[in-house]
Design a protein around this motif. Structure first.
Motif, short mmCIF file in Angstrom:
data_model
loop_
_atom_site.label_atom_id
_atom_site.label_comp_id
_atom_site.label_asym_id
_atom_site.label_seq_id
_atom_site.Cartn_x
_atom_site.Cartn_y
_atom_site.Cartn_z
N UNK A 56 34.85 44.05 40.28
CA UNK A 56 34.30 45.39 40.07
C UNK A 56 32.82 45.29 39.75
N UNK A 57 32.08 46.27 40.23
CA UNK A 57 30.64 46.31 40.01
C UNK A 57 30.35 46.44 38.51
N UNK A 58 29.50 45.57 38.00
CA UNK A 58 29.08 45.57 36.59
C UNK A 58 30.25 45.46 35.61
N UNK A 59 31.28 44.74 36.00
CA UNK A 59 32.41 44.52 35.09
C UNK A 59 33.04 43.17 35.41
N UNK A 60 33.78 42.68 34.46
CA UNK A 60 34.49 41.42 34.66
C UNK A 60 35.61 41.62 35.67
N UNK A 61 35.88 40.61 36.49
CA UNK A 61 37.02 40.72 37.41
C UNK A 61 38.33 40.82 36.64
N UNK A 62 39.28 41.52 37.22
CA UNK A 62 40.61 41.64 36.62
C UNK A 62 41.64 41.10 37.61
N UNK A 63 42.82 40.78 37.09
CA UNK A 63 43.91 40.32 37.95
C UNK A 63 44.99 41.39 37.96
N UNK A 64 45.49 41.67 39.17
CA UNK A 64 46.52 42.69 39.31
C UNK A 64 47.71 42.14 40.10
N UNK A 65 48.91 42.56 39.71
CA UNK A 65 50.09 42.13 40.48
C UNK A 65 50.12 42.82 41.85
N UNK A 66 50.67 42.12 42.84
CA UNK A 66 50.79 42.65 44.20
C UNK A 66 52.26 42.64 44.59
N UNK A 67 52.72 43.78 45.14
CA UNK A 67 54.09 43.91 45.63
C UNK A 67 54.05 44.47 47.06
N UNK A 68 55.12 44.27 47.80
CA UNK A 68 55.26 44.90 49.12
C UNK A 68 55.96 46.24 48.95
N UNK A 69 55.38 47.30 49.53
CA UNK A 69 55.98 48.63 49.48
C UNK A 69 55.89 49.29 50.85
#
Length: 99
Positions: free
Chosen positions: A30-43
């Motif tokens: 993200x611009x001007x922010x720390x990266x984050x980790x998000x879960x990924x699922x198939x939908x």
């Protein structure tokens, strides 16, 4: 590994709970922010009469105008976008139980 999450229907307020296998974890920059980790699922996602199963990153979008962002890979060759129109696709509401 499996992940459990809820989705609130913004039209009627009903909350749906889902459990899906965790496909992977995505690093979101993200611009001007720390990266984050998000879960990924198939939908399975449906727009009008087009349904495709895609990878979806899970995030709390309650504070945003749009509950989900659909990328060009989903639409490529199957969906035409007319930015001058709104809510013209038909057939999508019947498919919510498919999730």
């Amino acid at each position: 590994k499996w992940i459990k999450f809820t989705i609130k229907d913004r039209l009627d307020g009903q909350v749906y709970t889902f459990e899906r296998p965790l496909v992977r974890t995505a690093k979101i920059k993200r611009h001007n922010a720390e990266p984050t980790r998000r879960p990924v699922v198939n939908l399975p996602i449906t727009i009008g009469t087009v349904t495709r199963t895609i990878e979806v990153t899970l995030a709390d979008r309650d504070a945003f105008d749009y509950p989900v962002l659909i990328g060009r890979n989903f639409m490529d060759g199957k969906v035409l976008v007319d930015v001058s129109q709104r809510f013209i696709a038909t057939g999508a509401r019947e498919h919510i139980a498919v999730l």
